[in-house]
Design an enzyme around this catalytic site. Structure first.
Site, short mmCIF file in Angstrom:
data_model
loop_
_atom_site.label_atom_id
_atom_site.label_comp_id
_atom_site.label_asym_id
_atom_site.label_seq_id
_atom_site.Cartn_x
_atom_site.Cartn_y
_atom_site.Cartn_z
N CYS A 115 -2.15 4.72 -0.94
CA CYS A 115 -3.44 4.75 -1.61
C CYS A 115 -3.92 6.17 -1.89
CB CYS A 115 -4.49 4.00 -0.78
SG CYS A 115 -3.98 2.33 -0.32
N HIS A 255 -11.63 5.81 -2.72
CA HIS A 255 -10.68 4.70 -2.70
C HIS A 255 -11.43 3.42 -2.37
CE1 HIS A 255 -7.31 2.20 -2.00
NE2 HIS A 255 -7.37 2.24 -0.68
N ASN A 285 -8.61 -3.88 -3.46
CA ASN A 285 -7.88 -2.65 -3.17
C ASN A 285 -6.63 -2.61 -4.04
OD1 ASN A 285 -6.22 -0.65 -2.08
ND2 ASN A 285 -6.68 -1.15 0.04
#
EC number: 2.3.1.180
Length: 328
Positions: A115, A255, A285
């Site tokens: 990520c 994020h 996500n």
């Protein structure tokens, strides 16, 4: 050697058409909409079509970024794709994207930092342009996480989605562009978030498939504690390197992993929610694609103005983290 100021000159995003809602997940695993929203903030996530791979999502986002930048694919010098779900081991997804775009002059490679990958990609590309090695670099975060998600595991299947975000980097005016980067890793936490099989340690086999070792494994509580600590730390360190106080932040683009992690970062930075780009309720996500999708959406919504101070910050498997300060 004189360094050139480098910034983002074009953004683009793409998400697949199919929407997987919390209500849909209620039919698949033992969970419910209220539980998911309360603990994650997520309501929907996008799922790639059966005939779509990561390079296909990246292509759509990249075309939009190139159009916004006002340059052609032939003018690209380098393509970096940050992903943990490449089309295949090799060739790289970046090479596949280069061919699809017709970017015949561009070098191309993939970058794997989960990520945090998009921030790592920005740092790499920015330095190459600053030194004069390249003029235009395309940095893409793209994922098909649905392909490595176990939809019988209620702890992980509620979290992840598919999508792509892209930016074109180039030289900008003095006083604009990237002011700092903060990158980090703690390999000791590698066991907390991983896909066990498919590599040289545990090659694909009937046994690995039967044991569901090709799906995401996450020690949720431990990753959460790490994220709450590192998001604020990384953002503050990037601000320190840029010589800026947190009061100067015009927009935080974090994020999109969990609303509570984002709220913790806002508290740490003394920011109100209106100074943060949040879209995890729509997309979940999307790993390396989360930050560039959020950035592109912020630009679409006119939430980013010339001269604004942006902080991009993320964390991910590895464990890794990254943050950047830039003047738009």
């Amino acid at each position: 050697m004189q360094l050139h100021p480098v910034g983002i000159i074009g953004t683009g995003k793409y998400v697949p058409d199919r929407i997987l809602t919390n209500k849909d997940l209620e039919q698949m695993v033992e969970t419910n909409d209220e539980w998911i929203v309360t603990r994650t903030g997520m309501r929907e996530r996008r799922i790639a079509a059966p005939d779509q791979a990561t390079s296909d999502l990246a292509l759509h986002a990249s075309k939009k970024a190139l159009e916004a930048a006002g340059i052609s694919a032939e003018e690209l010098d380098l393509i970096i794709v940050a992903t943990i779900t490449p089309d295949m081991f090799f060739p790289s997804t970046a090479c596949l994207l280069q061919e699809k775009l017709g970017a015949k002059k561009a070098a191309a490679f993939d970058l794997s930092a989960a990520c945090s990958g998009f921030i790592y990609g920005l740092a790499t590309a920015s330095n190459m342009i600053a030194t004069g090695m390249y003029k235009h670099v395309l940095v893409v975060g793209a994922e098909c996480l649905s392909r490595i998600t176990d939809y019988t595991d209620r702890n992980t299947c509620i979290l992840f989605g598919d999508g792509a975000g892209a930016v074109v980097l180039g030289q900008v005016a003095e006083g604009r562009g990237f002011r700092s980067f903060e990158l980090g890793a703690d390999g000791a936490g590698g066991e907390l978030l991983k896909v066990c099989a498919g590599g040289s340690r545990t090659p694909s086999s009937a046994e690995s498939i039967e044991n569901k070792q090709h799906f995401i494994y996450m020690a949720g509580n431990e990753v959460y504690k790490f994220a709450v600590r590192i998001m604020g730390n990384a953002a503050e360190e990037a601000l320190r390197k840029a010589g800026l106080d947190k009061s100067k932040i015009d927009l935080l683009i974090p994020h999109q992993a969990n609303i509570r992690i984002i709220q913790s970062a806002l508290n740490r930075l003394d920011l109100s929610e209106d100074k943060c780009m949040i879209n995890l309720d729509k997309y979940g996500n999307v790993s390396a694609a989360s930050i560039p999708i959020a950035l592109a959406e912020a630009v679409e919504q006119n939430r980013v103005k010339e001269g604004d101070h942006l902080v991009l910050v993320g964390f991910g498997g590895g464990l890794t983290w990254g943050a950047s300060v830039l003047v738009w």
